[in-house]
Scaffold this motif. Structure first.
Motif, mmCIF file in Angstrom:
data_model
loop_
_atom_site.group_PDB
_atom_site.id
_atom_site.type_symbol
_atom_site.label_atom_id
_atom_site.label_comp_id
_atom_site.label_asym_id
_atom_site.label_seq_id
_atom_site.Cartn_x
_atom_site.Cartn_y
_atom_site.Cartn_z
ATOM 1 N N LEU A 1 11.356 -0.022 4.835
ATOM 2 C CA LEU A 1 10.289 0.001 4.360
ATOM 3 C C LEU A 1 9.209 1.264 5.371
ATOM 4 N N PRO A 2 8.628 1.735 4.792
ATOM 5 C CA PRO A 2 7.543 3.619 5.126
ATOM 6 C C PRO A 2 7.247 3.258 6.172
ATOM 7 N N ILE A 3 8.093 2.074 7.378
ATOM 8 C CA ILE A 3 7.649 2.411 8.752
ATOM 9 C C ILE A 3 8.042 2.655 9.873
ATOM 10 N N THR A 4 7.940 3.102 10.428
ATOM 11 C CA THR A 4 8.789 3.952 11.568
ATOM 12 C C THR A 4 7.968 3.375 12.917
ATOM 13 N N VAL A 5 8.403 3.819 14.218
ATOM 14 C CA VAL A 5 7.687 3.254 15.204
ATOM 15 C C VAL A 5 7.915 5.047 16.447
ATOM 16 N N HIS A 6 6.445 4.797 16.415
ATOM 17 C CA HIS A 6 6.575 5.957 17.885
ATOM 18 C C HIS A 6 6.187 5.444 19.421
ATOM 19 N N PRO A 7 6.829 6.088 20.606
ATOM 20 C CA PRO A 7 6.843 5.638 21.703
ATOM 21 C C PRO A 7 5.501 5.811 22.496
ATOM 22 N N ALA A 8 4.679 4.583 23.375
ATOM 23 C CA ALA A 8 3.975 4.622 24.222
ATOM 24 C C ALA A 8 4.404 3.696 24.951
ATOM 25 N N SER A 9 3.605 4.261 26.710
ATOM 26 C CA SER A 9 4.553 3.645 27.706
ATOM 27 C C SER A 9 3.400 3.072 28.314
ATOM 28 N N GLU A 10 1.804 3.449 27.934
ATOM 29 C CA GLU A 10 0.738 2.777 28.673
ATOM 30 C C GLU A 10 -0.056 1.808 27.503
ATOM 31 N N SER B 1 -0.986 6.558 27.065
ATOM 32 C CA SER B 1 -1.384 4.940 26.314
ATOM 33 C C SER B 1 -1.462 5.063 24.711
ATOM 34 N N SER B 2 -1.300 3.767 23.827
ATOM 35 C CA SER B 2 -1.295 3.610 23.121
ATOM 36 C C SER B 2 -1.635 4.904 21.733
ATOM 37 N N VAL B 3 -2.836 4.260 21.913
ATOM 38 C CA VAL B 3 -4.485 4.288 21.371
ATOM 39 C C VAL B 3 -4.506 6.050 21.525
ATOM 40 N N VAL B 4 -4.414 6.911 22.115
ATOM 41 C CA VAL B 4 -4.304 8.472 22.875
ATOM 42 C C VAL B 4 -3.204 8.647 22.035
ATOM 43 N N VAL B 5 -1.894 8.370 22.035
ATOM 44 C CA VAL B 5 -0.830 8.798 21.782
ATOM 45 C C VAL B 5 -1.391 9.226 20.627
ATOM 46 N N ALA B 6 -1.735 7.628 19.512
ATOM 47 C CA ALA B 6 -1.884 8.034 18.643
ATOM 48 C C ALA B 6 -2.796 8.988 18.103
ATOM 49 N N THR B 7 -4.052 8.309 18.612
ATOM 50 C CA THR B 7 -4.856 9.555 18.500
ATOM 51 C C THR B 7 -4.674 11.260 17.712
ATOM 52 N N ILE C 1 0.619 -1.304 -0.269
ATOM 53 C CA ILE C 1 -0.111 0.180 0.268
ATOM 54 C C ILE C 1 0.971 0.852 0.307
ATOM 55 N N ASP C 2 0.389 1.976 -0.743
ATOM 56 C CA ASP C 2 1.112 3.199 -0.819
ATOM 57 C C ASP C 2 1.144 3.966 -0.104
ATOM 58 N N CYS C 3 1.392 4.668 1.553
ATOM 59 C CA CYS C 3 1.293 4.884 2.735
ATOM 60 C C CYS C 3 2.783 5.077 3.294
ATOM 61 N N GLU C 4 2.665 5.624 4.329
ATOM 62 C CA GLU C 4 3.311 5.348 5.317
ATOM 63 C C GLU C 4 2.449 4.903 6.969
ATOM 64 N N ILE C 5 3.719 4.058 7.450
ATOM 65 C CA ILE C 5 2.360 3.820 9.041
ATOM 66 C C ILE C 5 4.018 3.918 10.273
ATOM 67 N N VAL C 6 3.039 3.979 11.135
ATOM 68 C CA VAL C 6 3.424 4.319 12.044
ATOM 69 C C VAL C 6 3.644 3.722 13.175
ATOM 70 N N LEU C 7 4.187 3.041 14.241
ATOM 71 C CA LEU C 7 3.485 2.253 14.969
ATOM 72 C C LEU C 7 3.810 2.857 16.437
ATOM 73 N N VAL C 8 2.778 2.582 17.238
ATOM 74 C CA VAL C 8 2.159 3.364 18.430
ATOM 75 C C VAL C 8 2.020 2.182 19.140
ATOM 76 N N GLY C 9 3.598 2.880 19.961
ATOM 77 C CA GLY C 9 3.632 2.224 21.209
ATOM 78 C C GLY C 9 4.552 0.870 22.311
ATOM 79 N N ASN C 10 5.092 0.382 22.561
ATOM 80 C CA ASN C 10 5.720 0.037 23.479
ATOM 81 C C ASN C 10 7.568 -0.174 22.550
ATOM 82 N N GLU C 11 7.927 0.851 22.942
ATOM 83 C CA GLU C 11 9.447 0.644 21.429
ATOM 84 C C GLU C 11 9.925 -0.354 21.446
ATOM 85 N N ALA C 12 10.467 -1.281 22.204
ATOM 86 C CA ALA C 12 11.517 -2.145 22.528
ATOM 87 C C ALA C 12 10.680 -2.941 21.908
ATOM 88 N N ARG C 13 9.708 -2.946 22.200
ATOM 89 C CA ARG C 13 8.764 -4.694 21.817
ATOM 90 C C ARG C 13 8.274 -5.016 20.180
#
Length: 376
Positions: free
Chosen positions: A88-97, A115-121, A62-74
């Motif tokens: 790949l067009p994937i990055t990680v954005h940290p969220a601790s809860e 929390s991951s859903v709050v940070v992503a929003t 898919i032609d898009c960029e993806i930001v995974l939000v959550g526990n960075e280490a995992r």
């Protein structure tokens, strides 16, 4: 609200790296630029593994960029299983809860700011991303969207619009769980939003809108649907064709079916359970039958596989939360990698469409802004 949001977007110092090079977030959506999708990587029954694997699949197709939000280490440890994933067009954005399924949505969203859903929003609100996806707690995702993205001016209650595969294409069912107590105005706005989404995303011309009821007659139903019926008839931006009975939903006799969230969620869960039960019964019958029955099943297997693909809910991935001032996709809690990949595709299409602009215009045309001071 729109001007204010755009100012936040243009002030944002973050530049986004896409396949075509660097570009400011305010230019996304233009030709040659990629949408950026924030994914709550910690929400869902099979998170974060299936979320990450779905994101990797989407990044390749898919032609898009993806930001995974959550526990960075995992998340990075899972990504490292994919060779050269950094390309790949994937990055990680940290969220601790993480907000659990058993937590009270409103309290959890307010208390767990990281929390991951709050940070992503928040990434969508701040103009860093163009859409958010969550397979976690539906209540938390809906609450986060309402508190952070806010509602489109004039919209009283957002609605979850679930696409249901039918022999004729797709029927959009809304609301399918965001609001269990609805008023006529909420159903009118659901009809308006669902009609626009069906037209722009699924290509339906003058989408046929039905009001879910226990019969076709205008006089049937409870007070809510009987009061809503004539109001839908008076709308100029909606092609209302009458009441829809439960059997009309899987038949595809309507492009959009409107109901309150309680009824819609029951219909949705009943359909899911029935489909799984029928599939299981067919398999059991074939296994317990003789040679010729098994041979016949083998011969029609290609046709059955095509049918299964057409009816597979993971092909649609998620349902848009219509009515909030941003693109939000609610995925099933049991989403696997395929479903998450499909949800990212849905989010990308939603973000590129003019659905939100059309909803704003239609609200004005239907003079629903005059109700803006009414109770929510």
């Amino acid at each position: 609200m729109v001007a204010e949001k755009e100012k936040r977007r243009l002030r944002c110092p973050i530049f986004l790296q896409g396949r075509g090079g660097s570009f400011p977030s305010g230019q996304r959506g233009q030709k040659g630029f990629l949408m950026k999708i924030a994914v709550d990587a910690m929400g869902g029954d099979f998170a974060p593994e299936q979320i990450v694997f779905g994101a990797l699949r989407a990044a390749k197709t898919i032609d898009c960029e993806i930001v995974l939000v959550g526990n960075e280490a995992r998340l990075r440890s899972l990504l490292d299983k994919e060779r050269d994933w950094e390309k790949l067009p994937i990055t990680v954005h940290p969220a601790s809860e993480v907000i659990g399924m058993d937590e009270h949505p409103a309290d959890a969203v307010r208390q767990k700011k990281d929390s991951s859903v709050v940070v992503a929003t928040r990434l969508v609100r701040d103009g860093v991303c163009d859409a958010v996806i969550s397979a976690g707690s539906t209540g938390a995702a809906v609450t986060a969207a309402q508190l952070i993205l806010k509602r489109i001016r004039g919209i009283k209650r957002p609605a979850i619009a679930t696409p249901i595969p039918t022999p004729k294409g797709v029927t959009l069912l809304l609301d399918s769980g965001a609001n269990v107590d609805s008023k006529p105005l909420h159903l009118l706005q659901s009809a308006l939003m669902g009609s626009i989404y069906s037209e722009l995303i699924f290509g339906a011309e003058e989408p046929r809108v039905g009001l879910l009821n226990i019969g076709e007659e205008e006089t049937k139903g409870d007070e809510l649907v009987k009061e809503t019926y004539p109001l839908l008839q008076s709308m100029t931006t909606v092609n209302f064709v009458g009441n829809a009975e439960g059997r009309d939903v899987p038949k595809g006799n309507f492009d959009v079916v409107v109901c309150d969230g309680f009824v819609g969620n029951v219909v949705l869960k009943f359909g899911e359970g029935l489909a799984k039960t029928i599939g299981r019964l067919v398999k059991d019958e074939v296994k317990g039958s003789g040679f010729f029955t098994k041979l016949g099943a083998f011969l029609i297997k290609p046709a059955l596989m095509r049918l299964a693909k057409k009816l597979d809910v993971t092909e649609y991935g998620g349902a848009p939360l219509l009515g909030v001032d941003g693109c939000c996709i609610i995925s099933h809690g049991s989403s696997n990698a395929k479903a998450i990949c499909s949800a990212i595709r849905v989010a990308n299409d939603f973000a590129r469409s003019k659905v939100l602009d059309r909803i704003r215009d239609a609200i004005v045309k239907e003079e629903m802004l005059r109700n803006d001071v009414e109770e929510n």
